[in-house]
Design a protein around this motif. Structure first.
Motif, PDB file in Angstrom:
ATOM      1  N   PHE A   1       4.568 -10.029   3.388  1.00  0.00           N
ATOM      2  CA  PHE A   1       6.079  -9.275   3.142  1.00  0.00           C
ATOM      3  C   PHE A   1       5.952  -8.274   2.199  1.00  0.00           C
ATOM      4  CE2 PHE A   1      10.372  -8.949   0.714  1.00  0.00           C
ATOM      5  CZ  PHE A   1      10.963  -8.095   3.111  1.00  0.00           C
ATOM      6  N   VAL A   2       5.696  -8.393   1.060  1.00  0.00           N
ATOM      7  CA  VAL A   2       4.623  -7.180  -0.263  1.00  0.00           C
ATOM      8  C   VAL A   2       4.261  -6.456   0.061  1.00  0.00           C
ATOM      9  CG1 VAL A   2       3.547  -7.351  -2.485  1.00  0.00           C
ATOM     10  CG2 VAL A   2       5.515  -9.280  -2.056  1.00  0.00           C
ATOM     11  N   GLU A   3       3.484  -7.238   1.027  1.00  0.00           N
ATOM     12  CA  GLU A   3       2.190  -5.469   0.934  1.00  0.00           C
ATOM     13  C   GLU A   3       3.129  -4.875   1.973  1.00  0.00           C
ATOM     14  OE1 GLU A   3      -1.955  -5.922  -0.102  1.00  0.00           O
ATOM     15  OE2 GLU A   3      -0.344  -5.780  -1.236  1.00  0.00           O
ATOM     16  N   ALA A   4       3.706  -5.203   3.049  1.00  0.00           N
ATOM     17  CA  ALA A   4       4.556  -4.007   3.653  1.00  0.00           C
ATOM     18  C   ALA A   4       5.638  -3.502   3.404  1.00  0.00           C
ATOM     19  CB  ALA A   4       4.897  -5.307   5.032  1.00  0.00           C
ATOM     20  N   THR A   5       5.734  -3.960   2.095  1.00  0.00           N
ATOM     21  CA  THR A   5       7.248  -3.783   1.499  1.00  0.00           C
ATOM     22  C   THR A   5       6.423  -2.060   0.702  1.00  0.00           C
ATOM     23  OG1 THR A   5       6.852  -5.259  -0.470  1.00  0.00           O
ATOM     24  CG2 THR A   5       8.908  -5.709   1.679  1.00  0.00           C
ATOM     25  N   VAL A   6       5.208  -2.233  -0.014  1.00  0.00           N
ATOM     26  CA  VAL A   6       4.930  -1.270  -1.100  1.00  0.00           C
ATOM     27  C   VAL A   6       3.660  -0.100   0.494  1.00  0.00           C
ATOM     28  CG1 VAL A   6       4.639  -2.590  -3.148  1.00  0.00           C
ATOM     29  CG2 VAL A   6       2.405  -3.051  -1.599  1.00  0.00           C
ATOM     30  N   GLY A   7       3.463  -0.668   1.275  1.00  0.00           N
ATOM     31  CA  GLY A   7       3.312   0.119   2.410  1.00  0.00           C
ATOM     32  C   GLY A   7       1.211  -0.312   2.111  1.00  0.00           C
ATOM     33  N   ARG A   8       0.993  -1.499   1.895  1.00  0.00           N
ATOM     34  CA  ARG A   8      -0.631  -1.816   1.951  1.00  0.00           C
ATOM     35  C   ARG A   8      -1.274  -2.988   2.775  1.00  0.00           C
ATOM     36  NH1 ARG A   8       0.871   1.449  -1.798  1.00  0.00           N
ATOM     37  NH2 ARG A   8      -0.198   2.182  -3.519  1.00  0.00           N
ATOM     38  N   LEU A   9       0.231  -3.014   4.086  1.00  0.00           N
ATOM     39  CA  LEU A   9      -0.453  -4.140   5.245  1.00  0.00           C
ATOM     40  C   LEU A   9      -1.875  -2.985   5.561  1.00  0.00           C
ATOM     41  CD1 LEU A   9       0.816  -7.120   5.685  1.00  0.00           C
ATOM     42  CD2 LEU A   9       2.226  -5.856   7.369  1.00  0.00           C
ATOM     43  N   PRO A  10      -2.234  -3.810   5.961  1.00  0.00           N
ATOM     44  CA  PRO A  10      -3.767  -2.871   6.737  1.00  0.00           C
ATOM     45  C   PRO A  10      -3.203  -3.614   7.596  1.00  0.00           C
ATOM     46  CG  PRO A  10      -4.507  -5.266   5.897  1.00  0.00           C
ATOM     47  CD  PRO A  10      -3.225  -5.023   5.768  1.00  0.00           C
ATOM     48  N   ASP A  11      -4.055  -2.283   8.560  1.00  0.00           N
ATOM     49  CA  ASP A  11      -3.342  -1.943  10.493  1.00  0.00           C
ATOM     50  C   ASP A  11      -4.251  -3.151  11.471  1.00  0.00           C
ATOM     51  OD1 ASP A  11      -2.165   0.538   9.757  1.00  0.00           O
ATOM     52  OD2 ASP A  11      -4.501   1.399  10.398  1.00  0.00           O
ATOM     53  N   SER A  12      -5.362  -4.210  10.582  1.00  0.00           N
ATOM     54  CA  SER A  12      -5.950  -4.682  11.215  1.00  0.00           C
ATOM     55  C   SER A  12      -4.474  -5.659  11.335  1.00  0.00           C
ATOM     56  CB  SER A  12      -7.260  -5.303  10.918  1.00  0.00           C
ATOM     57  OG  SER A  12      -6.872  -5.522   9.220  1.00  0.00           O
ATOM     58  N   HIS A  13      -3.282  -6.045  10.632  1.00  0.00           N
ATOM     59  CA  HIS A  13      -2.880  -7.539  10.659  1.00  0.00           C
ATOM     60  C   HIS A  13      -2.107  -8.000  12.223  1.00  0.00           C
ATOM     61  CE1 HIS A  13       0.554  -9.378   9.659  1.00  0.00           C
ATOM     62  NE2 HIS A  13       0.082 -10.272   8.728  1.00  0.00           N
ATOM     63  N   GLY A  14      -2.208  -6.145  12.737  1.00  0.00           N
ATOM     64  CA  GLY A  14      -1.323  -6.716  13.954  1.00  0.00           C
ATOM     65  C   GLY A  14       0.016  -6.593  14.078  1.00  0.00           C
ATOM     66  N   VAL A  15       0.803  -7.025  12.833  1.00  0.00           N
ATOM     67  CA  VAL A  15       1.981  -6.029  12.735  1.00  0.00           C
ATOM     68  C   VAL A  15       2.354  -5.088  13.370  1.00  0.00           C
ATOM     69  CG1 VAL A  15       4.611  -5.824  11.743  1.00  0.00           C
ATOM     70  CG2 VAL A  15       2.890  -7.217  10.924  1.00  0.00           C
ATOM     71  N   GLU A  16       3.785  -4.953  14.410  1.00  0.00           N
ATOM     72  CA  GLU A  16       3.720  -3.213  15.316  1.00  0.00           C
ATOM     73  C   GLU A  16       4.310  -2.336  14.308  1.00  0.00           C
ATOM     74  OE1 GLU A  16       6.614  -3.713  18.639  1.00  0.00           O
ATOM     75  OE2 GLU A  16       7.016  -5.512  18.735  1.00  0.00           O
ATOM     76  N   PRO A  17       3.580  -1.150  14.280  1.00  0.00           N
ATOM     77  CA  PRO A  17       4.103  -0.431  13.857  1.00  0.00           C
ATOM     78  C   PRO A  17       5.582   0.166  12.705  1.00  0.00           C
ATOM     79  CG  PRO A  17       2.318   0.362  15.369  1.00  0.00           C
ATOM     80  CD  PRO A  17       2.487  -1.122  16.043  1.00  0.00           C
ATOM     81  N   ARG A  18       6.222  -0.031  13.964  1.00  0.00           N
ATOM     82  CA  ARG A  18       7.433   0.073  13.699  1.00  0.00           C
ATOM     83  C   ARG A  18       8.084  -0.305  13.096  1.00  0.00           C
ATOM     84  NH1 ARG A  18      10.977  -1.032  19.283  1.00  0.00           N
ATOM     85  NH2 ARG A  18       9.856  -2.583  20.072  1.00  0.00           N
ATOM     86  N   ILE A  19       7.605  -1.761  13.157  1.00  0.00           N
ATOM     87  CA  ILE A  19       7.966  -3.135  12.131  1.00  0.00           C
ATOM     88  C   ILE A  19       7.365  -3.023  10.072  1.00  0.00           C
ATOM     89  CG2 ILE A  19       7.778  -5.552  11.701  1.00  0.00           C
ATOM     90  CD1 ILE A  19       7.917  -5.843  14.055  1.00  0.00           C
TER      91      ILE A  19
END
Length: 234
Positions: free
Chosen positions: A208-226
């Motif tokens: 969640f932290v990585e997502a809030t700062v824009g560092r969650l890798p594309d390979s994680h699999g979270v939908e782009p809009r999320i």
């Protein structure tokens, strides 16, 4: 209130800790270490330092009440927007000795931290967005420093990792509310559940932290809009 998410954390103590982490890391680098790529696209570790040093212009303008004057100066330099400002700060310091840039950052940031602590959590700063509480501004700086510490690979001791993640989750949740992000967030004892327009995902606290700062890798699999909806601190 959204600010209740942050009531148990000391923004000034966190700011000091993250600045100290970066300082320790920078102090131990050799030439190869300074040239190593960071997680910031196109920036070396040295460029991250230059960015941190350069943004003290803005931090001090907020403290001095001279943000309009800084904006006028930047306009004469052809700089508009944060991205242009960041690149300008880095470019201006690429030909300077790294020791000089490091000392600039150390001294200017030490002054920023001291003055913000002296003002106190409830005082107001004159920011580009208008008057804003010092404590909340410090939390934004805390997040940026922690993010850039991770970007350059500054070590985090195992004993502090969990607490560090907890305050970063709280800051991320607060900023999502502050920005009126169109995302539902629920925190449980061991994960963060998020939903956007009927799509949902469960993330660990670090994810969640990585997502809030824009560092969650594309390979994680979270939908782009999320992923896009969660990005609020970068």
């Amino acid at each position: 209130m959204a600010e209740d998410l942050l009531k148990d954390f000391d923004p000034f103590g966190i700011f000091d800790a993250e600045a100290a982490r970066l300082d320790r890391f920078f102090a131990g680098l050799d030439d190869a270490g300074w040239r190593r790529p960071s997680r910031c696209e196109g920036w070396s570790v040295r460029d991250v330092l230059a960015h941190l040093a350069g943004e003290e212009l803005y931090n001090h303008a907020c403290l001095d009440g001279t943000v309009p004057e800084l904006m006028s100066l930047l306009a004469t330099e052809g700089v508009s927007g944060f991205n242009d400002f960041n690149d300008w700060c880095v470019r201006r310091r690429r030909d300077l000795p790294v020791e000089q840039v490091l000392e600039e950052w150390r001294s200017k940031n030490a002054e920023t931290r001291r003055r913000m602590r002296e003002l106190g959590r409830g005082a107001l700063l004159d920011t580009m967005a208008g008057p804003y509480p010092v404590g909340l501004q410090a939390f934004h700086y805390d997040s940026e420093y922690a993010t850039h510490a991770d970007d350059v690979g500054a070590p985090v001791a195992e004993k502090e990792a969990d607490d560090r993640t907890l305050w970063r989750v709280a800051v991320g949740r607060f900023v999502l509310v502050e920005q009126q992000a169109k995302v539902q967030v629920e925190q449980t004892a061991d994960e963060i559940w998020v939903a956007v327009d009927g799509s949902s995902a469960s993330l660990s606290y670090p994810e969640f932290v990585e997502a809030t700062v824009g560092r969650l890798p594309d390979s994680h699999g979270v939908e782009p809009r999320i992923a896009s909806a969660l990005r609020c601190l970068a």
